[in-house]
Design a protein around this motif. Structure first.
Motif, PDB file in Angstrom:
ATOM      1  N   TYR A 156       4.020 -11.409  81.124  1.00 52.03           N
ATOM      2  CA  TYR A 156       2.615 -10.949  81.061  1.00 52.03           C
ATOM      3  C   TYR A 156       2.548  -9.443  81.252  1.00 52.03           C
ATOM      4  CZ  TYR A 156       0.155 -15.509  81.170  1.00 52.03           C
ATOM      5  OH  TYR A 156      -0.369 -16.724  80.869  1.00 52.03           O
ATOM      6  N   ASN A 157       3.431  -8.941  82.111  1.00 51.25           N
ATOM      7  CA  ASN A 157       3.336  -7.518  82.435  1.00 51.25           C
ATOM      8  C   ASN A 157       4.025  -6.632  81.405  1.00 51.25           C
ATOM      9  OD1 ASN A 157       1.795  -7.691  84.988  1.00 51.25           O
ATOM     10  ND2 ASN A 157       3.538  -8.988  85.521  1.00 51.25           N
ATOM     11  N   ASN A 158       4.654  -7.261  80.389  1.00 49.62           N
ATOM     12  CA  ASN A 158       5.190  -6.469  79.274  1.00 49.62           C
ATOM     13  C   ASN A 158       4.183  -6.355  78.137  1.00 49.62           C
ATOM     14  OD1 ASN A 158       7.632  -6.030  80.575  1.00 49.62           O
ATOM     15  ND2 ASN A 158       8.443  -8.005  79.873  1.00 49.62           N
ATOM     16  N   ILE A 159       3.125  -7.153  78.199  1.00 46.19           N
ATOM     17  CA  ILE A 159       2.043  -7.012  77.215  1.00 46.19           C
ATOM     18  C   ILE A 159       1.353  -5.685  77.511  1.00 46.19           C
ATOM     19  CG2 ILE A 159      -0.187  -7.959  76.465  1.00 46.19           C
ATOM     20  CD1 ILE A 159       0.896 -10.732  77.214  1.00 46.19           C
ATOM     21  N   PRO A 160       1.048  -4.880  76.497  1.00 50.35           N
ATOM     22  CA  PRO A 160       0.444  -3.571  76.794  1.00 50.35           C
ATOM     23  C   PRO A 160      -0.949  -3.718  77.427  1.00 50.35           C
ATOM     24  CG  PRO A 160       0.452  -3.997  74.432  1.00 50.35           C
ATOM     25  CD  PRO A 160       1.261  -5.086  75.057  1.00 50.35           C
ATOM     26  N   ASP A 161      -1.374  -2.662  78.112  1.00 51.77           N
ATOM     27  CA  ASP A 161      -2.752  -2.577  78.619  1.00 51.77           C
ATOM     28  C   ASP A 161      -3.558  -1.730  77.645  1.00 51.77           C
ATOM     29  OD1 ASP A 161      -1.796  -3.873  80.789  1.00 51.77           O
ATOM     30  OD2 ASP A 161      -2.281  -2.313  82.254  1.00 51.77           O
TER      31      ASP A 161
END
Lengths: 341, 799
Positions: free
Chosen positions: B482-487
């Motif tokens: 999830y935390n590799n998906i960009p913001d």
């Protein structure tokens, strides 16, 4: 003549030094410089002087007049200053005596936090939505993908008004997602706070009535990356620019993929401390991409539109925000509590 | 779900992964770790010791002075009061500086004059129970050599006790979301761990030798309702020898939070933990007629469950029955009538699939949530029953505790179709906001046990939660991270956002209340029906028609309020009780008026309440007036209200804007106040938010400031006592005409010099013309007209 002028000057200056009140000063001015004053009396005798003496004495007389006038003026100023100083001294107050106040009322701490949250979302183009609390099970459960048999629907968990379990007190603010999608066409950006009800006995962390804040965005091309970016920005506005967020997979029936957002503990910055129960992270909210089944149920084509939603309990947030130890204080409304905020 | 890391390593080797890393990675891939702890962590500096010598204590007839080999150069002298040991026994020895269970510190000392350099321990002092050590049942020292498995290990003196007895497992407590019952098992979590750490998953296929015979000759199974029991699988074991389980099995159970009992029962629990499939073992001699019938209970049936309690069954509870009676509450708990006991010779293993909702409701109705029911209630994998029963039989042979009868009884009452979903990488990327390669998605799915045929994803039977493309997106996202998906911040059409007019008005009302010194409160929306009596609402009042909660927590929170007054009074009473001398409170809360369609109209009310600190009718009225003024509500008038039963009949007013009723306020009836235990005068207002909002003014428009000076004149007139100030003021205004700009009451007087039944009232009048400065004559004339009108209309004469 000359001697007389000198005498007037000398006498006048001597008298002036004695004067200590402004009316006495005025009397002195009249005595020497008035129409019937002594200097005038001397000048009246000018006619008796020779032509040679007249300008000399005249000049001297003018000098004496100017000198006396200046001296009187200066003395007057001095007296005025003294009088003002005396007045100011007599008017001196003890500045440590408390002021007379009219106390402003306090906004309830819960709603202070809520207002802050609403303002953050409004700044991002969200509108604020409210809706009914006595709700249909269809909105509270079915259309949110919580089908018949879902544990939350049990009578041990939810308050019901009808034997057929069709009308209830909403258990979450999520039915407002459905109401908004029914009322409005995308794009939708809404935040929906409100009271919710669950069958929990009152204790330090539970209450049968509490508040949730729901939010939802629906538009073309909305992605999970948008969810992450937006909610991280909200966390930064709420807890400061250097706030670190992380997203964990979770499960909610009405979102897929679902997640929970944690913020790195603001006390220990991830090292682990009592505030974060040693975890280094504090759970803030649940969120996810609006489930296509939910969209379809509201007549929105999930192949065209997508969206994300989030929700969290306001009490937990407000309690942590103000370090309030017991949820019961929130609904007790003791003024000694309320006036602290 | 408590997971043993030692057990997990059997399926996926993560022995080199630190606890911290395991915690973080598993949490981020969706298996949230709650706690991670080492068994026996608090036990420190306790070692294996061998008793070399024991002599009687010189000053005690029950203590022993032991010389113990603890692996050091010299034996250790320890005094003990225990009697069960003998020379040569291995015992746990707490060395000086040791910590035992409960955080107790052990130091060297003297016992009746003899030096004791530590303490010999029982299993209690290690924080364990007799269930962990069935070969050491008695109180006394923990004799390690009594346990055959420990004896076989060849323990060395000086060895750390927790390692020596296998009390050193790492236990990971997971919070498993309800959509993933497959993860309530070691294998399920191993599969997640294997995908998380990209390590191979080593699954095991049970192998059973068998002992001949045929189960079909011994047993018959009948399922009455396939919805409640889609599948029932059974195998049998004969010549059973009940005994304690071996140490390795007991260790696993203990680390998983399950109490070891005996080999057969332990096997069922072991399989449940390993496969996530609850099992039950029946003493087959107690199953009458050799027949298992899966049916709901009959009227009046009851069963004594394994915990010893007699349970009344209702007709919607699913039971496992023999020909005559229930022998088990399906998926919840077995019956005492078929319990495995010491002389059980023939065992029937049940591995069944039950309807989750049915099990949950039964468990809840009986008040007994068990390890089995909490798994069943989430809906289990129908395909798992056979694997589990096979594993149980394999363990029977491994432990040598019986002979497995050949054959399986496997009744499938309801089939489940396989789910197939097309792999749509573009759709997944569109939802996630990523640009992942299809191959990455395929690899993730394969690592989780999905199979792919071309672009068709075949969902494994244990993943009932995966139904459509968004579910595939979640699987991909979980293991991509999830935390590799960009913001990103949202693009797209701009939305207007913000508060609407009504919300803005609500905020400004709150601001006014606070500026006037009122604190905001939040009260419950539900109240007790008796609260209507407390505010003296008549029996036939329509407000008593409230929505009633059919399953309230209690009487006090059982109906939805139709008036906000009782909630306010509760808070006032509470503050008074706390001896708070004065309060000023407001709430903007809903009331709930029942509608014909069963829902409610939920209008908001602004409630105000005050007592103490000079609260009287007119200061309170001033608050109401100021709130209305700030809201720019025009044409405000007050009418005496004598018939509101909650209020003082002589100190209550209704407030209107024009013809619109805004609400009521005044002094709370002394009987109501005393009913709440309040002696002080209490004031309250109930104003309709809707009416206030409908009457509020818009933005103000500038009025030019006067160019000419005003003339102020005071008048005092005597009139009948019952003529209201409102009538006098109204009369003065009409008499004063255009020139009269304001009328202010400044005195009301009765008493000496004023006739009985009369009062004197004094007003300040302000006159002003827009055209010129008024002369005295013009002002006098204006006053005269006013006085004339007062006398004519109201008989008020100048004093």
């Amino acid at each position: 003549m000359k001697e007389k002028l000198e005498l007037v000057r000398k006498e006048a200056l001597a008298a002036l030094a004695e004067v200590s009140a402004s009316d006495a000063l005025e009397a002195l001015r009249v005595k020497y410089l008035g129409k019937k004053g002594e200097l005038t009396a001397v000048l009246k005798q000018m006619g008796k002087l020779s032509a040679e003496e007249r300008p000399v004495i005249g000049q001297l007389a003018n000098e004496v007049r100017a000198k006396l006038e200046a001296a009187i003026e200066s003395r007057a100023q001095q007296l005025a200053n003294e009088a003002m100083a005396a007045r100011l001294l007599s008017e001196t107050v003890d500045v440590t005596i408390p002021g007379e106040t009219r106390k402003l009322g306090s906004q309830h701490p819960m709603y202070q936090v809520l207002d802050e949250l609403k303002d953050i979302f409004i700044g991002m183009g969200f509108e604020v939505v409210e809706d009914r609390e006595v709700e249909l099970a269809a909105y509270n459960f079915d259309r949110l993908n919580e089908k018949e048999g879902h544990p939350a629907r049990e009578w041990t968990d939810t308050f019901y008004f009808t034997e057929d379990s069709s009308i209830l007190l909403r258990t979450q603010t999520s039915p407002m997602q459905i109401h908004v999608m029914e009322r409005q066409k995308p794009p939708i950006r809404m935040v929906a706070p409100g009271r919710v009800y669950r069958k929990d006995e009152v204790d330090a962390t539970h209450s049968p009535m509490f508040h949730q804040v729901e939010g939802m965005v629906i538009d073309k091309g909305i992605t999970m990356a948008d969810l992450k970016g937006t909610l991280s920005e909200v966390a930064r506005q709420l807890y400061g620019e250097d706030t670190v967020t992380r997203f964990r997979p979770h499960h909610f029936p009405f979102t897929e993929p679902s997640c929970e957002m944690d913020i790195q503990c603001y006390k220990c910055h991830g090292a682990g401390c009592p505030t974060c129960k040693g975890e280094g992270w504090i759970e803030l909210l649940g969120a996810g991409m609006v489930h296509p089944t939910v969209l379809e149920g509201c007549g929105i084509d999930p192949d065209v539109y997508s969206g994300w939603a989030f929700g969290f309990g306001l009490e937990r947030l407000a309690l942590a925000y103000f370090k309030i130890s017991d949820l019961r204080l929130i609904f007790e409304n003791d003024v000694r509590f309320l006036e602290q905020f | 779900m408590d997971l043993s890391r030692k057990w997990l390593n059997e399926f996926v080797d993560l022995s080199d992964v630190s606890d911290k890393e395991f915690n973080d990675e598993m949490t981020l891939s969706g298996s949230k770790v709650e706690t991670i702890s080492r068994e026996g962590a608090e036990i420190k500096n306790v070692v294996v010791g061998r008793i070399l010598e024991m002599v009687r204590h010189e000053n005690s007839d029950h203590m022993w002075v032991c010389q113990i080999d603890v692996g050091q150069d010299e034996p250790l002298q320890v005094v003990t009061g225990a009697q069960n040991q003998k020379v040569g026994d291995l015992v746990p020895v707490a060395l000086p500086g040791a910590v035992v269970a409960g955080g107790k510190h052990i130091e060297a000392g003297e016992l009746r004059g003899v030096v004791s350099n530590g303490m010999c321990c029982s299993w209690q002092e290690l924080g364990m129970t007799e269930h962990d050590w069935p070969y050491n049942p008695e109180n006394g020292l923990f004799l390690l050599n009594n346990d055959p498995d420990l004896a076989a290990k060849g323990l060395r003196p000086g060895e750390d006790i927790t390692e020596a007895i296998g009390y050193d497992d790492i236990v990971v407590e997971f919070e498993i979301t309800p959509n993933r019952p497959d993860c309530l098992s070691v294998i399920g979590l191993a599969r997640e761990a294997s995908a998380t750490f990209a390590r191979p998953l080593a699954l095991h296929v049970p192998v059973i030798k068998g002992s001949g015979g045929n189960i079909a000759d011994l047993l018959d199974i009948e399922i009455e309702d396939g919805d409640l029991c889609p599948r029932y699988t059974a195998r049998m074991v004969k010549n059973v020898k009940i005994a304690p389980s071996p140490l390795w099995l007991r260790e696993r159970l203990r680390a998983s939070g399950v109490r070891p009992i005996n080999n057969i029962v332990d096997i069922t629990n072991y399989v449940m933990l390993e496969y996530g499939q609850p099992m039950h073992a029946f003493d087959f001699s107690c199953v009458e007629g050799g027949k298992i019938i899966v049916r709901t209970a009959r009227e009046g049936e009851s069963i004594q469950t394994l915990d010893g309690n007699e349970r009344e069954l209702t007709t919607n509870m699913l039971c496992i029955c023999d020909e005559h009676k229930p022998v088990c509450v399906a998926g919840v708990m077995g019956g005492a009538n078929s319990e495995i006991v010491g002389d059980t010779a023939m065992v029937l293993f049940e591995s069944a699939n039950f309807n989750g909702v049915s099990v949950r409701r039964t468990a809840s109705a009986l008040g007994m949530r068990t390890d089995a029911s909490s798994r069943y209630e989430k809906g289990l994998d129908v395909m798992n029953t056979l694997k589990a029963v096979e594993r149980a039989c394999e363990l029977v042979e491994l432990l040598g505790c019986g002979e497995v009868v050949d054959g399986v009884m496997d009744v499938i009452a309801k089939d489940k179709a396989e789910t197939v979903i097309p792999l749509e990488p573009e759709k997944v990327n569109r939802l996630l906001g990523t640009e992942l390669d299809a191959q990455i998605m395929r690899d993730i799915l394969l690592s989780l046990g999905f199979t792919l045929e071309g672009d068709d994803i075949h969902v494994p039977s244990w993943r009932e939660d995966v139904e459509r493309s968004c579910d595939i997106a979640e699987e991909v996202a979980r293991f991509y991270g999830y935390n590799n998906i960009p913001d990103t911040l949202m693009r797209g059409e701009t939305t207007r956002g913000g508060y609407n007019d009504s919300q803005l008005f609500e905020r400004s009302l709150g601001t006014s209340c606070r500026a006037l010194g009122y604190d905001e409160i939040i009260t419950y929306s539900f109240i007790s029906p008796s609260y209507y009596d407390k505010i003296r609402l008549p029996e036939d009042s329509p407000l008593r028609n409230s929505l009633r909660i059919l399953n309230p927590l209690g009487e006090d929170t059982s109906i939805m309020r139709t008036t906000i007054l009782p909630s306010l009074m509760e808070v006032i009473a509470r503050n008074n009780n706390y001896r708070n001398k004065s309060v000023r409170l407001y709430e903007l809360g809903k009331i709930y008026i029942p509608r014909d369609d069963g829902l409610a109209d939920e209008p908001k009310m602004l409630a105000l309440g005050a007592y103490g600190d000079g609260a009287d009718f007119f200061t309170f009225k001033g608050t109401v007036e100021e709130i209305l003024r700030a809201a720019r509500i025009g044409d405000v008038r007050f009418e005496a209200c004598q018939d509101n039963p909650s209020y003082h009949p002589g100190r209550c007013a209704e407030v209107y804007s024009g013809e619109k009723l805004l609400g009521v306020f005044g002094q709370i009836h002394p009987l109501v106040a005393s009913g709440y235990g309040v002696d002080a005068e209490v004031y309250a207002a109930e104003l309709s938010f809707e009416a206030l909002y409908a009457s509020h003014g818009g933005k103000p428009e500038y009025q030019p400031l006067p160019k000419f000076p005003a003339v102020d004149r005071d008048i005092a007139v005597v009139c009948d006592k019952d003529i209201t100030i409102a009538r006098l003021t109204d009369c003065i205004k009409r008499g004063g005409g255009e020139l009269l700009r304001s009328v202010k009451l400044f005195d009301i007087y009765t008493g000496s010099h004023i006739p009985e039944g009369k009062k004197s009232t004094a007003f300040s009048l302000r006159f002003r013309s827009n055209e010129k400065t008024l002369t005295d004559t013009e002002s006098d004339e204006a006053v005269r007209k006013v006085l004339e009108r007062l006398e004519e209309e109201l008989g008020a004469v100048i004093r």
